[in-house]
Scaffold this active site. Structure first.
Site, PDB file in Angstrom:
ATOM      1  N   LYS A 178       0.849  -1.191   0.000  1.00  0.00           N
ATOM      2  CA  LYS A 178       0.000   0.000   0.000  1.00  0.00           C
ATOM      3  C   LYS A 178       0.889   1.247   0.000  1.00  0.00           C
ATOM      4  O   LYS A 178       1.664   1.446   0.929  1.00  0.00           O
ATOM      5  CB  LYS A 178      -0.910   0.009   1.221  1.00  0.00           C
ATOM      6  CG  LYS A 178      -1.901  -1.146   1.271  1.00  0.00           C
ATOM      7  CD  LYS A 178      -2.730  -1.109   2.538  1.00  0.00           C
ATOM      8  CE  LYS A 178      -3.656  -2.318   2.640  1.00  0.00           C
ATOM      9  NZ  LYS A 178      -4.719  -2.297   1.632  1.00  0.00           N
ATOM     10  N   ARG A 213      -9.848 -11.913   0.922  1.00  0.00           N
ATOM     11  CA  ARG A 213     -10.701 -12.928   0.290  1.00  0.00           C
ATOM     12  C   ARG A 213     -10.011 -14.287   0.250  1.00  0.00           C
ATOM     13  O   ARG A 213     -10.674 -15.324   0.257  1.00  0.00           O
ATOM     14  CB  ARG A 213     -11.098 -12.467  -1.111  1.00  0.00           C
ATOM     15  CG  ARG A 213      -9.978 -12.327  -2.093  1.00  0.00           C
ATOM     16  CD  ARG A 213     -10.337 -11.488  -3.300  1.00  0.00           C
ATOM     17  NE  ARG A 213     -10.517 -10.088  -2.952  1.00  0.00           N
ATOM     18  CZ  ARG A 213     -10.865  -9.137  -3.815  1.00  0.00           C
ATOM     19  NH1 ARG A 213     -11.048  -9.454  -5.098  1.00  0.00           N
ATOM     20  NH2 ARG A 213     -11.008  -7.892  -3.439  1.00  0.00           N
TER      21      ARG A 213
END
Length: 582
Positions: free
Chosen positions: A363, A440
């Site tokens: 990030k 996920r």
């Protein structure tokens, strides 16, 4: 220390249910983290922060946390609630707070109140209340409040709290409770009373729900997470009287329910607020085990280590965890109702990334919010907060499995790389085209595990996509489910909880963007419809026999305004479990 000694020590300190085999308990010698203990659970409500002791015993850790940080040990403080039927002018205490709508503030040609309760108060105060409200330009709009110190009443102060054009939803009354708490803080009040200027139109059930919401708002409004501050002020509020909404066992039960749920919300907030150098996967597992030991009459705990997860072929989850020095912990709490078998089995699955660096797709740049990625375990905070509340409420007729695949998404030579292919526990293969779509991957194996518990319905909660925040903003969660019946159940629960969810489409044609040339699927599609393709990904790991819902809570998990976790989802989950209870 020998492995057998470590296992024995863990079994003693965690008080794991006898139904959990010792082989499934994580064995490790480098804890490298501070321990978060269990919470106090009292019949009279106690706000009990995460601290470093449990049942009066000091937990001794072999290693300090990074930065030598540990949350302060703060003694629990209690707020007692009582429902009373007395005239507002007769109540004695520090603050009498009256919730008023804009209609309630209407005045006659002599600038006097028309509302009967406000008229009584104004008469007792010699007209000063109507005069002061005009001078303050108080009209009853939502967010408005004024607290006045006026002579003539048993209460030292009178507060008017604006409810807007009307007040009918639990969210309205929870906001009233929060405003009352804010007034109590400002005035250093130890006892307050709350009344509604207009309660005549409320049904008996609405009165109970309103009282419960006011109590929840007051508890959550007075609470401050000061565990990581060198100095903190203990609130002085001791009691809250709720006037004019009834008395008796019915309202007392609803007030107790509000206290139980609020304690779960506070646990969820503190878990999410805790920094990643304190709340490691090991500590999150410890907190889950504490819930099981505190409510051992209805809970059992199973904590799986990396080796056990490998045996269960959880390659998707373990791929995410591979780079971190803090080992993964797969958490499974099982609630079984007292006094009889369960008629329905539910699964609650929470994303448990205690920190998300993004991995090799790190990030970076403005808006990446890497400094807030401690909240990437917000789904697990909701699930464990709900577990704590359920342990106190003990609903009959329903079995609930609380499941968290806890780990960190870090960077190292052992970490998962873009382009790697991982294999989930249902045999499906995933080409990792973005290591920052890691949640996920952990949920994939958690959902397969949940389905293997033979549950009838599953709700998973995750801070999954920024796309959902773009679509719905910071205060609304996205709901994805192919089941209309399950959607109706959860929407009915939100009518009580007051939390905001919006049903989103599961557009099957979007799955085309998730197909891989070398594996069964990739883990991310294009930028368009990102929250939808994420939900479609999760759907690949849920049995067709199970009703399933995914809640993307990336927006409402955190309040930028308050600078902390919200505890979103816990109230809705608890209410949903109760609606499935006999």
């Amino acid at each position: 220390m020998a492995s057998s000694a470590i296992v024995a020590s863990l079994a003693t300190s965690l008080s794991v249910s006898s139904s959990s085999s010792l082989s499934s308990i994580l064995v490790f010698t480098k804890l490298g983290s501070a321990t978060v203990p269990g919470f106090s659970s009292r019949l009279s409500f106690a706000v009990s922060p995460l601290c470093f002791s449990r049942r009066g015993r000091r937990i001794i850790m072999a290693h300090a946390t990074l930065g030598l940080t540990k949350p302060a040990q703060i003694d629990p403080y209690k707020i007692s609630f009582a429902a009373k039927e007395i005239e507002v002018v007769e109540w004695k205490g520090d603050i009498l707070a009256v919730g008023v709508t804009e209609k309630d503030m209407a005045k006659d040609e002599n600038s006097k109140f028309q509302n009967s309760i406000l008229k009584k108060l104004d008469a007792q105060l010699g007209g000063l209340l109507s005069e002061a409200s005009s001078e303050e330009d108080f009209t009853g709009k939502p967010g408005q409040s004024t607290v006045l110190r006026l002579p003539g009443l048993g209460s030292k102060r009178v507060g008017l709290i604006g409810l807007g054009q009307s007040a009918s939803s639990p969210a309205d009354f929870r906001s009233l409770g929060e405003s009352v708490a804010a007034a109590a803080k400002a005035a250093q009040a130890s006892n307050v009373a709350v009344a509604l200027a207009s309660s005549e139109g409320l049904s008996e059930q609405s009165k109970l729900t309103s009282a419960s919401a006011i109590a929840s708002g007051a508890v959550l409004g007075i609470y401050e997470d000061s565990r990581y501050k060198s100095e903190s002020k203990k609130p002085v509020l001791k009691s809250v009287d709720i006037l004019g909404l009834g008395t008796g066992p019915g309202i007392e039960k609803k007030l107790k329910y509000a206290e139980d749920v609020s304690s779960g919300v506070i646990l969820g907030r503190e878990l999410v607020n805790s920094p990643a150098n304190v709340l490691t996967p090991a500590v999150l597992a410890e907190e889950a085990s504490n819930i099981a030991s505190t409510y051992s009459d209805v809970f059992s705990a199973t904590i799986l280590d990396a080796e056990k997860c490998k045996e269960l072929k959880m390659g998707s989850y373990l791929g995410v965890a591979a780079a971190s020095a803090n080992p993964p912990h797969f958490i499974h709490l099982c609630y079984k109702p007292p006094g009889g078998p369960a008629k329905v089995k539910l699964g609650l699955v929470g994303k448990g990334l205690t920190f998300d660096s993004g991995g090799y797709n790190i990030k970076t740049g403005p808006g990446c919010s890497i400094e807030l990625m401690k909240f990437d375990m917000g789904g697990s905070g909701a699930v464990l907060g709900a577990a704590k509340a359920i342990g106190q409420i003990k609903p009959p007729g329903v079995e609930v499995h609380f499941i968290v695949a806890a780990c960190e998404n870090m960077i190292s030579g052992t970490g998962m790389r873009p382009g790697d292919i991982v294999t989930a526990s249902n045999g499906k293969t995933i080409e990792v085209n973005n290591t920052d779509a890691e949640g996920r991957l952990t949920l994939a194996d958690a959902l397969v595990y949940a389905c293997n518990q033979n549950v009838d319905k599953i709700i998973d909660l995750a801070t999954l996509t920024g796309a959902c925040i773009v679509a719905l903003g910071p205060s609304i969660a996205g709901m994805f489910t192919p089941s209309d019946d399950l959607a109706k159940e959860v929407f009915a629960a939100t009518e009580v909880s007051g939390e905001k969810l919006w049903r989103m489409p599961l557009e099957e044609s979007y799955w085309e963007s998730m197909k891989s040339g070398v594996a069964d699927m990739v883990n991310t599609g294009g930028r368009q419809g990102g929250s939808i393709t994420a939900a479609l990904f999760l759907k690949q790991f849920v049995s067709d026999k199970v009703q399933w819902m995914h809640i993307d809570m990336a927006g409402p998990v955190w309040s930028d305004k308050k600078g902390g976790a919200t505890g979103f989802g816990i109230s809705t989950l608890v209410e949903w479990v109760l609606k499935n209870s006999s």
